[in-house]
Scaffold this motif. Structure first.
Motif, short mmCIF file in Angstrom:
data_model
loop_
_atom_site.label_atom_id
_atom_site.label_comp_id
_atom_site.label_asym_id
_atom_site.label_seq_id
_atom_site.Cartn_x
_atom_site.Cartn_y
_atom_site.Cartn_z
N GLN A 159 0.84 -1.21 0.00
CA GLN A 159 0.00 0.00 0.00
C GLN A 159 0.87 1.26 0.00
O GLN A 159 0.61 2.23 -0.72
N ILE A 166 1.00 4.06 -2.85
CA ILE A 166 0.80 5.50 -2.60
C ILE A 166 2.00 6.30 -3.08
O ILE A 166 1.87 7.37 -3.68
N ASN A 202 2.90 12.75 4.01
CA ASN A 202 2.02 11.59 4.17
C ASN A 202 0.69 11.86 3.49
O ASN A 202 -0.39 11.74 4.11
N THR A 259 -2.59 11.28 1.56
CA THR A 259 -3.45 10.09 1.47
C THR A 259 -3.82 9.82 0.02
O THR A 259 -3.65 10.67 -0.86
N SER A 260 -4.37 8.62 -0.19
CA SER A 260 -4.82 8.27 -1.54
C SER A 260 -5.92 9.20 -2.01
O SER A 260 -5.98 9.58 -3.19
N GLU A 281 -6.32 12.31 -1.13
CA GLU A 281 -5.72 13.60 -1.48
C GLU A 281 -5.02 13.52 -2.84
O GLU A 281 -5.09 14.44 -3.65
#
Length: 325
Positions: free
Chosen positions: A56, A60, A114, A116-117, A119
């Motif tokens: 994951q 990302i 960091n 997110t997916s 974002e």
């Protein structure tokens, strides 16, 4: 009975103790095997989770890299339009404002460590919208550039045509001036049939022709002028009467007055005679002058000027009179 080899049987409680010990060992063994199995299964599950998390994270990271790459490509397209003229930039002001806003929002997401997916998905969607806007701008720039090139080409053609017209006009003006000069020269009058008559005017007013210098107190000058192309109107004719000493004789009215000749510069004159002209018709001019002083013996030169040119001249000699003249 011999009892020397006889072995007594162990008590029952000792046998029971041994069986219990074996049972415990078996149970412990089973427990150990179960623990090992649990640990093995748990380790496998933990490995799977870690592997999934790593996958994951990698996904990302790849998504972020792809988003960054797509964003960089969009910026390159924008930079390619940086050289457009100020005139075109002015027409694309609103588009530039919207693009600047989208760029700022995308950078905020990409600068997150960091992200997110969700974002990153939002950033990808904004980049798609940004590319659509850039595509529209590219089309508009291409259209405006084509229009600008067309206008520039039209300007070049107009400039060339203006240069040609200016050149033609200059040539025409030179030809016109040359023609006007030729017409001006050609329209200069010709003087002919010049007659100079010395007169003696008595106190009674009676006039008598005489060539004796001491009796002459008046000169009557007549001549004809004509020109086939001279326009109707008034023309000034200047007459210079030069005495035997070569000096121009001036009257009270003509003293200190001059006119301009084409070849001799400014000259003083004896008389200025206005003449009404008619095209193609000969005109007789006659005038007289009395200098207010005695005429001297010798030759008198009469010069006639018009339009700056000398158009004729004549000579009359006054003689020395005899004793009874």
């Amino acid at each position: 009975m011999d009892n020397s080899n006889f072995q007594p049987s162990p008590p029952d409680n000792q046998s029971t103790h041994k069986n219990s010990k074996k049972t415990i060992i078996v149970i412990l063994g089973i427990a150990c095997l179960a623990s090992w199995g649990y640990l093995l299964v748990n380790n496998n599950k933990t490995g799977n989770v870690i592997e999934q998390n790593q996958t994951q994270i990698a996904k990302i990271s790849d998504d972020k890299s792809n988003v960054q790459k797509s964003f960089d490509e969009s910026l390159i397209r924008l930079d390619s339009m940086a050289s457009i003229s100020n005139g075109l930039k002015g027409k694309l002001t609103e588009e530039n404002k919207d693009i600047a806003k989208r760029k700022a929002e995308i950078r905020v997401i990409l600068n997150k460590k960091n992200a997110t997916s969700a974002e990153l998905a939002k950033a990808k969607e904004m980049i798609t919208q940004l590319n659509d806007k850039i595509g529209s701008m590219e089309q508009e720039v291409a259209r405006l550039s084509t229009d600008n090139q067309s206008l520039s080409q039209d300007k070049i053609v107009l400039t060339q045509e203006k240069g040609k017209l200016t050149e033609d006009l200059s040539t025409t003006m030179v030809a016109k001036e040359d023609l006007e000069k030729k017409v001006d020269i050609a329209s200069t009058l010709n003087a002919s049939n010049i007659v100079i008559t010395p007169m003696n005017v008595k106190s009674s007013g009676k006039e008598k022709v005489t060539s004796t210098a001491k009796r002459v107190n008046k000169l009557v000058i007549s001549f004809d002028v004509n020109n086939r192309i001279a326009q109707p109107g008034t023309a000034d004719i200047y007459v210079c009467v030069l005495g035997p000493d070569g000096k121009n004789i001036v009257t009270r009215d003509s003293a200190a007055n001059t006119f301009t000749t084409r070849d001799e510069g400014d000259k003083s004159y004896t008389a200025k005679v206005p003449v009404e002209l008619e095209t193609g018709k000969k005109k007789n001019v006659e005038f007289s002058f009395m200098p207010g002083a005695d005429f001297q013996q010798g030759k008198y030169l009469i010069q006639i000027y018009q339009n700056g040119f000398k158009i004729g001249e004549g000579v009359r000699e006054l003689k020395k009179g005899g004793l009874f003249s």
